[in-house]
Design a protein around this motif. Structure first.
Motif, PDB file in Angstrom:
ATOM      1  N   TYR A 110      17.070   5.133  -3.561  1.00  0.00           N
ATOM      2  CA  TYR A 110      15.878   5.971  -3.773  1.00  0.00           C
ATOM      3  C   TYR A 110      15.871   7.211  -2.901  1.00  0.00           C
ATOM      4  O   TYR A 110      16.628   7.309  -1.925  1.00  0.00           O
ATOM      5  N   GLU A 111      15.019   8.143  -3.249  1.00  0.00           N
ATOM      6  CA  GLU A 111      14.731   9.323  -2.433  1.00  0.00           C
ATOM      7  C   GLU A 111      13.221   9.500  -2.401  1.00  0.00           C
ATOM      8  O   GLU A 111      12.533   9.187  -3.372  1.00  0.00           O
ATOM      9  N   GLY A 131       0.793  -1.235   0.000  1.00  0.00           N
ATOM     10  CA  GLY A 131       0.000   0.000   0.000  1.00  0.00           C
ATOM     11  C   GLY A 131       0.817   1.271   0.000  1.00  0.00           C
ATOM     12  O   GLY A 131       0.345   2.319  -0.429  1.00  0.00           O
ATOM     13  N   SER A 132       2.046   1.187   0.492  1.00  0.00           N
ATOM     14  CA  SER A 132       2.907   2.365   0.482  1.00  0.00           C
ATOM     15  C   SER A 132       4.309   1.987   0.029  1.00  0.00           C
ATOM     16  O   SER A 132       5.021   1.249   0.697  1.00  0.00           O
ATOM     17  N   LYS A 133       4.710   2.536  -1.115  1.00  0.00           N
ATOM     18  CA  LYS A 133       6.074   2.280  -1.627  1.00  0.00           C
ATOM     19  C   LYS A 133       7.087   2.885  -0.669  1.00  0.00           C
ATOM     20  O   LYS A 133       8.181   2.351  -0.503  1.00  0.00           O
ATOM     21  N   ILE A 134       6.716   4.011  -0.049  1.00  0.00           N
ATOM     22  CA  ILE A 134       7.659   4.652   0.876  1.00  0.00           C
ATOM     23  C   ILE A 134       7.879   3.741   2.076  1.00  0.00           C
ATOM     24  O   ILE A 134       9.015   3.543   2.509  1.00  0.00           O
ATOM     25  N   PHE A 135       6.803   3.150   2.576  1.00  0.00           N
ATOM     26  CA  PHE A 135       6.953   2.198   3.685  1.00  0.00           C
ATOM     27  C   PHE A 135       7.892   1.062   3.281  1.00  0.00           C
ATOM     28  O   PHE A 135       8.825   0.720   3.998  1.00  0.00           O
ATOM     29  N   SER A 136       7.643   0.463   2.107  1.00  0.00           N
ATOM     30  CA  SER A 136       8.425  -0.725   1.740  1.00  0.00           C
ATOM     31  C   SER A 136       9.885  -0.365   1.447  1.00  0.00           C
ATOM     32  O   SER A 136      10.794  -1.092   1.807  1.00  0.00           O
ATOM     33  N   ARG A 176       2.745  11.754  -2.574  1.00  0.00           N
ATOM     34  CA  ARG A 176       4.143  11.510  -2.188  1.00  0.00           C
ATOM     35  C   ARG A 176       4.732  10.573  -3.235  1.00  0.00           C
ATOM     36  O   ARG A 176       4.046   9.661  -3.715  1.00  0.00           O
ATOM     37  N   ILE A 177       5.971  10.802  -3.619  1.00  0.00           N
ATOM     38  CA  ILE A 177       6.576   9.953  -4.650  1.00  0.00           C
ATOM     39  C   ILE A 177       7.942   9.422  -4.211  1.00  0.00           C
ATOM     40  O   ILE A 177       8.568   9.955  -3.298  1.00  0.00           O
ATOM     41  N   VAL A 178       8.349   8.363  -4.888  1.00  0.00           N
ATOM     42  CA  VAL A 178       9.696   7.817  -4.716  1.00  0.00           C
ATOM     43  C   VAL A 178      10.412   7.995  -6.052  1.00  0.00           C
ATOM     44  O   VAL A 178       9.852   7.682  -7.097  1.00  0.00           O
ATOM     45  N   VAL A 179      11.637   8.529  -6.000  1.00  0.00           N
ATOM     46  CA  VAL A 179      12.468   8.574  -7.207  1.00  0.00           C
ATOM     47  C   VAL A 179      13.560   7.542  -6.996  1.00  0.00           C
ATOM     48  O   VAL A 179      14.245   7.543  -5.968  1.00  0.00           O
ATOM     49  N   GLU A 180      13.682   6.644  -7.977  1.00  0.00           N
ATOM     50  CA  GLU A 180      14.458   5.436  -7.731  1.00  0.00           C
ATOM     51  C   GLU A 180      15.478   5.191  -8.837  1.00  0.00           C
ATOM     52  O   GLU A 180      15.223   5.503 -10.004  1.00  0.00           O
ATOM     53  N   GLU A 181      16.582   4.624  -8.459  1.00  0.00           N
ATOM     54  CA  GLU A 181      17.623   4.215  -9.399  1.00  0.00           C
ATOM     55  C   GLU A 181      17.048   3.219 -10.419  1.00  0.00           C
ATOM     56  O   GLU A 181      16.277   2.338 -10.055  1.00  0.00           O
ATOM     57  N   PHE A 182      17.423   3.361 -11.679  1.00  0.00           N
ATOM     58  CA  PHE A 182      16.976   2.447 -12.726  1.00  0.00           C
ATOM     59  C   PHE A 182      17.852   1.193 -12.676  1.00  0.00           C
ATOM     60  O   PHE A 182      19.073   1.273 -12.722  1.00  0.00           O
ATOM     61  N   MET A 183      17.223   0.050 -12.580  1.00  0.00           N
ATOM     62  CA  MET A 183      17.985  -1.207 -12.523  1.00  0.00           C
ATOM     63  C   MET A 183      17.808  -1.960 -13.837  1.00  0.00           C
ATOM     64  O   MET A 183      16.825  -1.772 -14.542  1.00  0.00           O
ATOM     65  N   GLU A 184      18.752  -2.846 -14.112  1.00  0.00           N
ATOM     66  CA  GLU A 184      18.645  -3.644 -15.333  1.00  0.00           C
ATOM     67  C   GLU A 184      18.831  -5.122 -15.033  1.00  0.00           C
ATOM     68  O   GLU A 184      19.618  -5.479 -14.153  1.00  0.00           O
ATOM     69  N   LEU A 205      13.968  19.776  -8.307  1.00  0.00           N
ATOM     70  CA  LEU A 205      15.366  20.177  -8.095  1.00  0.00           C
ATOM     71  C   LEU A 205      16.276  18.954  -8.123  1.00  0.00           C
ATOM     72  O   LEU A 205      17.345  18.954  -8.735  1.00  0.00           O
ATOM     73  N   TYR A 206      15.814  17.887  -7.474  1.00  0.00           N
ATOM     74  CA  TYR A 206      16.584  16.639  -7.425  1.00  0.00           C
ATOM     75  C   TYR A 206      16.695  16.035  -8.818  1.00  0.00           C
ATOM     76  O   TYR A 206      17.765  15.588  -9.240  1.00  0.00           O
ATOM     77  N   LEU A 207      15.593  16.061  -9.552  1.00  0.00           N
ATOM     78  CA  LEU A 207      15.570  15.441 -10.881  1.00  0.00           C
ATOM     79  C   LEU A 207      16.434  16.200 -11.882  1.00  0.00           C
ATOM     80  O   LEU A 207      16.911  15.627 -12.858  1.00  0.00           O
ATOM     81  N   GLU A 208      16.662  17.493 -11.617  1.00  0.00           N
ATOM     82  CA  GLU A 208      17.554  18.274 -12.499  1.00  0.00           C
ATOM     83  C   GLU A 208      18.980  17.755 -12.428  1.00  0.00           C
ATOM     84  O   GLU A 208      19.749  17.883 -13.364  1.00  0.00           O
ATOM     85  N   LYS A 209      19.318  17.141 -11.295  1.00  0.00           N
ATOM     86  CA  LYS A 209      20.689  16.647 -11.121  1.00  0.00           C
ATOM     87  C   LYS A 209      20.806  15.135 -11.323  1.00  0.00           C
ATOM     88  O   LYS A 209      21.880  14.571 -11.169  1.00  0.00           O
TER      89      LYS A 209
END
Ligand code: AMP
Ligand code: GLY
Length: 423
Positions: A120-121, A101-106, A181-189, A131-135
């Motif tokens: 992630y952030e 139910g919550s990605k932030i929780f998990s 609320r969102i999570v910005v996450e590293e792209f995995m392959e 601002l974070y996504l600009e970098k």
């Protein structure tokens, strides 16, 4: 025994068919079910997330057991509400269903307990996210915190796409409060593996692994869907990967939940990516997957009801969870145009000998005739001693199912065949 199954898709149809193999099971109700499962369940038009009316129905029919299959009612506390009225249920309580139910929780849980996942952030403010996504480097992944019908994860390839996604999730509220609320996450392959596991909170018993096919068209092209087909087992899930997952992911996860006072009892679904640094968690689901269940349960040799009951009794260590040493393939037949727009109301014909291998999702009965009524209409499941045999069997039956705007992928299992070296 009278069993109530909450939900109405192909997954629920597969669960019901498996439960019915137990001779104690006399009557099955499905809320809301669908017209395609009318021969195995009494379907009533109560929505799967209408907790109040589900409880009322369970009381009225005096059911002996309830299986809550979809994410929405689990996250909303359907099991808690039923248990408060004295019903025995399969499925986690709300305080554990939060793992989906919550990605932030998990994500925070995995970080706290050292369970491998993408870095992630978390953002609650759109300006800060931008601002974070600009970098950031691209591609990167943006996820809505809450449930979003499986559409809450977006892989963005540029800052421009990232800006649009943040705007639609956080400002335009595309997914309602789920995206505030969102999570910005590293792209995995790496290849993806789905593992469903029964757990009573202390013992965890994984089911046979599987592979989903999420894109609408062949060669993994087109839009993301709820799943266009599955195969089991997944050839990328080798013995050594399985062992690593058990040590680094499965056991640590249920122990972490117990430590947090959120004992997870039910089916825990691990969406995994086998990266060059080993298996990592993409996501957890608090329930059986769809269409994974349609290939996993047909391979289950043990009694499903007994296993389900053991997850709440805390006796899973004492029951057998065994699978056939075979392969299964599920081809999803959709309405052409899915996942965007499509036409409904066309009559579906399924030969009698094919019917036992079909799990229906988006269909309803109109004057005794089954017609398509959704994007994903049904799944056709073939089994075989080899993956190739399972695929061929599934497609041979799929070709015999007809409705005017039927559409299905022609390459379900192709990648698995290549990976497994069978072809
Ligand atoms: P989710 O809703 O979290 O299951 O994500 C849906 C799909 O997006 C997954 O099945 C992956 O194919 C993809 N995905 C999610 N997170 C990542 C990630 N961190 N890196 C690469 N792909 C991802
Ligand atoms: N097939 C993935 C899911 O059920 O969410």
């Amino acid at each position: 025994m009278k069993i109530l199954v909450v939900g109405g898709g192909g997954r629920e149809h597969a669960i019901i068919c498996k439960l019915r193999e137990n001779k104690e099971v006399e009557t099955v109700y499905a809320l809301p079910g669908n017209g395609g499962m009318a021969d195995v369940a009494i379907c009533e038009p109560i929505a799967a997330d209408d907790v109040e009316n589900i409880v009322r129905f369970a009381k009225e029919k005096q059911v002996d057991y309830v299986v809550v299959a979809p994410d929405d009612p689990l996250v909303k506390g359907c099991v808690d509400a039923l248990e408060a009225e004295g019903f025995n249920c399969f499925g986690p309580r709300a305080n554990a269903a939060i793992i989906e139910g919550s990605k932030i929780f998990s994500k925070n849980l995995m970080k706290k307990y050292g369970i491998p996942t993408a870095a992630y952030e978390v953002f609650t403010d759109a300006e800060e996210a931008l601002l974070y996504l600009e970098k950031s480097s691209y591609p990167t992944v943006i996820k809505a915190d809450g449930l979003a019908l499986g559409k809450g994860a977006v892989i963005v390839n540029s800052l421009e796409e990232a800006r649009e996604t943040v705007k639609s999730m956080m400002l335009d509220k595309q997914f309602g409060e789920s995206g505030s609320r969102i999570v910005v996450e590293e792209f995995m392959e790496g290849p993806e593996v789905s593992v469903l596991a029964f757990t009573d909170g202390k013992t965890i018993k994984p089911m046979v692994s599987s592979m989903d096919h999420k894109r609408a068209h062949d060669n993994d092209e087109g839009l993301n869907t709820g799943g266009m087909g599955t195969v089991a087992p997944n050839p990328y899930y080798t013995e050594s990967v399985a062992q690593e997952c058990m040590e680094k992911i499965f056991l640590p996860t249920i122990r972490a939940m117990e430590k947090e006072g959120r004992l997870f009892q039910g089916c825990l679904f691990f969406g995994l990516m086998i990266t060059k640094d080993g298996p990592k968690v993409i996501e957890y689901n608090c329930r059986f997957g769809d269409p994974e269940t349609q290939v996993v349960l047909p391979l289950l040799k043990s009694d499903l009801l007994t296993i389900m009951q053991a997850t709440k009794a805390g006796t899973l260590d004492q029951v057998e969870v065994e699978f056939e040493d075979k392969n299964a393939c599920c081809v999803i037949v959709a309405s052409d145009g899915y996942p965007l727009s499509y036409e409904k109301g066309y009559e579906i014909t399924i030969p009698d000998e094919v019917k036992p291998n079909v799990y229906v999702a988006g269909a309803k009965l109109v004057n005794g005739k089954l017609v398509n009524n959704g994007g994903r209409v049904l799944g056709v499941v073939g089994k075989g001693d080899t993956l190739k045999e399972a695929i061929d069997t599934a497609y041979a039956m799929t070709h015999q199912v007809h409705f005017r705007n039927a559409y299905y992928r022609r390459d379900i299992g192709k990648r698995a065949l290549q990976a497994g070296g069978e072809n």
